[in-house]
Design a protein around this motif. Structure first.
Motif, PDB file in Angstrom:
ATOM      1  N   MET A  56      12.606   0.349   4.481  1.00 43.01           N
ATOM      2  CA  MET A  56      11.701  -0.796   4.534  1.00 43.01           C
ATOM      3  C   MET A  56      12.190  -1.865   3.551  1.00 43.01           C
ATOM      4  N   SER A  57      12.277  -3.105   3.994  1.00 42.22           N
ATOM      5  CA  SER A  57      12.744  -4.189   3.125  1.00 42.22           C
ATOM      6  C   SER A  57      11.723  -4.460   2.032  1.00 42.22           C
ATOM      7  N   ASP A  58      12.181  -5.137   0.972  1.00 43.46           N
ATOM      8  CA  ASP A  58      11.270  -5.472  -0.120  1.00 43.46           C
ATOM      9  C   ASP A  58      10.118  -6.339   0.367  1.00 43.46           C
ATOM     10  N   ALA A  59      10.413  -7.302   1.250  1.00 47.44           N
ATOM     11  CA  ALA A  59       9.372  -8.192   1.772  1.00 47.44           C
ATOM     12  C   ALA A  59       8.357  -7.410   2.602  1.00 47.44           C
ATOM     13  N   ALA A  60       8.846  -6.482   3.424  1.00 53.41           N
ATOM     14  CA  ALA A  60       7.952  -5.675   4.256  1.00 53.41           C
ATOM     15  C   ALA A  60       7.096  -4.763   3.387  1.00 53.41           C
ATOM     16  N   GLN A  61       7.704  -4.234   2.335  1.00 53.56           N
ATOM     17  CA  GLN A  61       6.968  -3.359   1.410  1.00 53.56           C
ATOM     18  C   GLN A  61       5.846  -4.129   0.713  1.00 53.56           C
ATOM     19  N   LEU A  62       6.157  -5.337   0.242  1.00 52.68           N
ATOM     20  CA  LEU A  62       5.139  -6.159  -0.391  1.00 52.68           C
ATOM     21  C   LEU A  62       4.023  -6.477   0.588  1.00 52.68           C
ATOM     22  N   GLN A  63       4.363  -6.773   1.822  1.00 53.82           N
ATOM     23  CA  GLN A  63       3.350  -7.086   2.815  1.00 53.82           C
ATOM     24  C   GLN A  63       2.403  -5.900   3.019  1.00 53.82           C
ATOM     25  N   LYS A  64       2.939  -4.697   3.022  1.00 51.83           N
ATOM     26  CA  LYS A  64       2.097  -3.502   3.142  1.00 51.83           C
ATOM     27  C   LYS A  64       1.148  -3.371   1.947  1.00 51.83           C
ATOM     28  N   VAL A  65       1.650  -3.716   0.762  1.00 57.21           N
ATOM     29  CA  VAL A  65       0.816  -3.656  -0.428  1.00 57.21           C
ATOM     30  C   VAL A  65      -0.322  -4.669  -0.328  1.00 57.21           C
ATOM     31  N   LEU A  66      -0.013  -5.883   0.116  1.00 50.32           N
ATOM     32  CA  LEU A  66      -1.043  -6.910   0.256  1.00 50.32           C
ATOM     33  C   LEU A  66      -2.089  -6.504   1.295  1.00 50.32           C
ATOM     34  N   GLU A  67      -1.639  -5.904   2.371  1.00 51.76           N
ATOM     35  CA  GLU A  67      -2.577  -5.434   3.394  1.00 51.76           C
ATOM     36  C   GLU A  67      -3.485  -4.340   2.834  1.00 51.76           C
ATOM     37  N   ARG A  68      -2.917  -3.481   2.002  1.00 46.61           N
ATOM     38  CA  ARG A  68      -3.717  -2.424   1.378  1.00 46.61           C
ATOM     39  C   ARG A  68      -4.783  -3.027   0.468  1.00 46.61           C
ATOM     40  N   ILE A  69      -4.425  -4.062  -0.290  1.00 47.79           N
ATOM     41  CA  ILE A  69      -5.391  -4.728  -1.173  1.00 47.79           C
ATOM     42  C   ILE A  69      -6.565  -5.273  -0.365  1.00 47.79           C
ATOM     43  N   ASP A  70      -6.255  -5.908   0.757  1.00 42.76           N
ATOM     44  CA  ASP A  70      -7.316  -6.478   1.601  1.00 42.76           C
ATOM     45  C   ASP A  70      -8.211  -5.386   2.176  1.00 42.76           C
ATOM     46  N   ALA A  71      -7.588  -4.302   2.643  1.00 42.63           N
ATOM     47  CA  ALA A  71      -8.361  -3.237   3.276  1.00 42.63           C
ATOM     48  C   ALA A  71      -9.225  -2.477   2.277  1.00 42.63           C
ATOM     49  N   ASP A  72      -8.778  -2.397   1.027  1.00 47.77           N
ATOM     50  CA  ASP A  72      -9.467  -1.598   0.017  1.00 47.77           C
ATOM     51  C   ASP A  72     -10.346  -2.462  -0.897  1.00 47.77           C
ATOM     52  N   PHE A  73     -10.550  -3.710  -0.524  1.00 40.89           N
ATOM     53  CA  PHE A  73     -11.204  -4.627  -1.457  1.00 40.89           C
ATOM     54  C   PHE A  73     -12.632  -4.215  -1.805  1.00 40.89           C
ATOM     55  N   ASP A  74     -13.384  -3.693  -0.854  1.00 36.79           N
ATOM     56  CA  ASP A  74     -14.751  -3.255  -1.164  1.00 36.79           C
ATOM     57  C   ASP A  74     -14.743  -2.153  -2.220  1.00 36.79           C
ATOM     58  N   ASN A  75     -13.776  -1.244  -2.140  1.00 37.20           N
ATOM     59  CA  ASN A  75     -13.672  -0.193  -3.148  1.00 37.20           C
ATOM     60  C   ASN A  75     -13.241  -0.761  -4.499  1.00 37.20           C
ATOM     61  N   SER A  76     -12.376  -1.783  -4.470  1.00 37.36           N
ATOM     62  CA  SER A  76     -11.991  -2.444  -5.718  1.00 37.36           C
ATOM     63  C   SER A  76     -13.211  -3.046  -6.391  1.00 37.36           C
ATOM     64  N   LEU A  77     -14.078  -3.650  -5.606  1.00 34.79           N
ATOM     65  CA  LEU A  77     -15.305  -4.231  -6.155  1.00 34.79           C
ATOM     66  C   LEU A  77     -16.189  -3.165  -6.785  1.00 34.79           C
ATOM     67  N   GLU A  78     -16.335  -2.033  -6.123  1.00 36.35           N
ATOM     68  CA  GLU A  78     -17.192  -0.989  -6.669  1.00 36.35           C
ATOM     69  C   GLU A  78     -16.616  -0.435  -7.973  1.00 36.35           C
ATOM     70  N   ARG A  79     -15.291  -0.331  -8.037  1.00 36.30           N
ATOM     71  CA  ARG A  79     -14.686   0.132  -9.292  1.00 36.30           C
ATOM     72  C   ARG A  79     -14.932  -0.876 -10.413  1.00 36.30           C
ATOM     73  N   LEU A  80     -14.848  -2.165 -10.094  1.00 36.44           N
ATOM     74  CA  LEU A  80     -15.158  -3.183 -11.088  1.00 36.44           C
ATOM     75  C   LEU A  80     -16.617  -3.086 -11.505  1.00 36.44           C
ATOM     76  N   PHE A  81     -17.512  -2.938 -10.551  1.00 34.60           N
ATOM     77  CA  PHE A  81     -18.937  -2.872 -10.868  1.00 34.60           C
ATOM     78  C   PHE A  81     -19.249  -1.672 -11.773  1.00 34.60           C
ATOM     79  N   ALA A  82     -18.567  -0.552 -11.551  1.00 31.24           N
ATOM     80  CA  ALA A  82     -18.788   0.624 -12.392  1.00 31.24           C
ATOM     81  C   ALA A  82     -18.438   0.314 -13.846  1.00 31.24           C
ATOM     82  N   LEU A  83     -17.380  -0.465 -14.054  1.00 31.01           N
ATOM     83  CA  LEU A  83     -16.992  -0.858 -15.406  1.00 31.01           C
ATOM     84  C   LEU A  83     -17.972  -1.875 -15.988  1.00 31.01           C
ATOM     85  N   LEU A  84     -18.434  -2.812 -15.154  1.00 31.22           N
ATOM     86  CA  LEU A  84     -19.364  -3.846 -15.622  1.00 31.22           C
ATOM     87  C   LEU A  84     -20.715  -3.272 -16.037  1.00 31.22           C
ATOM     88  N   ARG A  85     -21.079  -2.122 -15.501  1.00 34.68           N
ATOM     89  CA  ARG A  85     -22.372  -1.531 -15.855  1.00 34.68           C
ATOM     90  C   ARG A  85     -22.383  -0.938 -17.258  1.00 34.68           C
TER      91      ARG A  85
END
Length: 472
Positions: free
Chosen positions: A1-30
């Motif tokens: 997998m090229s570096d550009a394709a790999q980065l694109q997969k990472v960005l897609e993962r960030i978008d797909a997992d964003f709700d979980n990222s928010l919950e992890r942030l909220f756990a810290l904010l509490r």
């Protein structure tokens, strides 16, 4: 997998997992990790434990280490302790402690019950103490690392993460911690996510920070408070003495009159000044939202110079005499003020402190004396605009935001950046996603939802760009 394709997969993962990222942030904010109040010491330890456990899930060795105050978190991605290797090695810094919430009555919702709400202009915002400063900011980096680890099984660069718990009280125990642990904190450069953007759509990299001298002066006169009817006109009034001295610090052009104050201060290079001029920071844009209209700094200077690259003096508070309800006719025995000086490159904090003290004492009437307290001091920091990590980050931010990142000076102070240079020999890359209206240190602190989301994506891109950057 090229570096550009790999980065694109990472960005897609960030978008797909964003709700979980928010919950992890909220756990810290509490977690009520208020470092200034000893009553919340256990909560600070809880925040450190929470972060260490979370970061360990990324495959980093992660531990909570004691300091003379609140503990620090140190995590490493398996690199050798001397930091030497073929890949770039970054030291990421953040802080888990937050400001007190007072006055609580001004909050629109409980400060440690984070929520997503609508801003008056329609933006989605995360509201809660620490949402921006600095829990939301540091979690943009942690979540970017999580996405890289999930998609590729590793991080693009070698990494050490250090998160402290006393930034909001001056990091007084963190510098000794750095000294004690510097053999284990070796890296090629530092990454700091505690700064802001130029505007909601324009990323920025902070290339200079003003230093700080914070002094308290107490003027004393009589040996007790006096009746102003009996002693008025005959006894010195410390409030009058103090305000006369403080008022004389500024001339009619907004310049500071303390002898030697501007020694070593240089003008901006013409090309930098022209770049800043094109940013068109006007009083209408900067001052009107806070109910003001006229710049109060040095005449003949751009507003952006006044708030970013010129030294300043501000009286942060004055106390003296009777300040309770109703009236009390009294000449106080003492009056005090707290004064902060923001310094620029070329100014020595100790010299400025001494010059201020000399200025005050030379103007005291014979019956008065002054006592001084040094609350804080740190030198200004100017970063190398040609450092390779900066160029890499600038390219990455342009790719994410669709416009070039502004290289900007910050009027604020982050003393730890100077400490990294002095103690560890590290230059720092300062990238953050805060906005001017985030209400940091105030009630109703917020972090734009878009800042959090695109901040994670930005760090993912920056990590990829750093991996392709030759070591300095």
């Amino acid at each position: 997998m090229s570096d550009a394709a790999q980065l694109q997969k990472v960005l897609e993962r960030i978008d797909a997992d964003f709700d979980n990222s928010l919950e992890r942030l909220f756990a810290l904010l509490r977690i009520k990790s208020i470092s200034a109040d000893p009553a919340f010491a256990a909560e600070c330890k809880t925040a450190a434990d929470h972060l260490a456990k979370d970061i360990a899930t990324l495959g980093l060795t992660s531990e909570v280490r004691p300091t003379a105050g609140h503990p620090a978190v140190v995590a490493k991605s398996g690199v050798k302790s001397n930091g030497k290797g073929a890949r770039p090695h970054a030291l990421f810094y953040g802080h888990y402690d937050v400001q007190p919430v007072d006055p609580l009555s001004l909050w629109h919702r409980p400060p440690f019950e984070p929520a997503i709400t609508d801003h008056a202009d329609g933006r989605k915002i995360i509201v809660g103490r620490g949402a921006e400063d600095d829990k939301g900011q540091l979690m943009t980096f942690v979540e970017a690392c999580r996405a890289w680890k999930t998609v590729t099984g590793s991080l693009p660069i070698d990494l050490t993460i250090v998160i402290e718990g006393e930034e909001e009280v001056g990091s007084k125990n963190f510098v000794p911690f750095l000294e004690k642990n510097k053999g284990d904190l070796t890296a090629d450069f530092a990454l700091v996510c505690d700064t802001g953007m130029w505007d909601p759509n324009t990323p920025a990299i902070t290339t200079s920070l003003r230093g700080l001298v914070y002094e308290e002066v107490k003027i004393k006169a009589a040996n007790r408070d006096l009746h102003s009817g009996i002693f008025g006109g005959g006894a010195q009034n410390p409030i009058r003495v103090l305000t006369r001295i403080l008022g004389s610090i500024f001339d009619d052009d907004g310049r500071i009159t303390i002898p030697g104050f501007y020694d070593g201060v240089k003008d901006l290079p013409p090309d930098v000044l022209e770049q800043w001029r094109k940013l068109d920071l006007t009083p209408e844009k900067f001052l009107k939202p806070i109910g003001l209209s006229i710049p109060a700094g040095e005449k003949g200077r751009l507003l952006i110079e006044q708030v970013s690259s010129r030294p300043t003096c501000d009286v942060n508070g004055i106390v003296g005499g009777y300040i309770g309800e109703g009236s009390k006719t009294v000449i106080p025995a003492e009056a005090s003020a707290k004064i902060s000086f923001r310094l620029v490159e070329g100014q020595n904090p100790e010299r400025i402190r001494n010059a201020f003290r000399d200025y005050v004492t030379s103007r005291l009437p014979k019956d008065c004396r002054a006592e001084f307290t040094d609350h804080s001091n740190a030198p200004a920091v100017a970063l190398d605009w040609n450092m390779k990590p900066l160029a890499a980050a600038r390219r990455a931010l342009a790719e994410e935001w669709g416009k070039d990142a502004v290289l900007m000076g910050s009027g604020a102070s982050i003393p730890i950046v100077a400490d990294f240079k002095r103690t560890l020999g590290l230059d720092s890359l300062l990238v953050g996603f805060a906005l001017d209206d985030d209400n940091i240190h105030s009630p109703n602190e917020k972090y734009d939802l878009r800042s959090f989301h695109k901040g994670i994506r930005s760090w993912a891109r920056i990590l990829a760009a750093l991996a392709e950057t030759p070591k300095q």
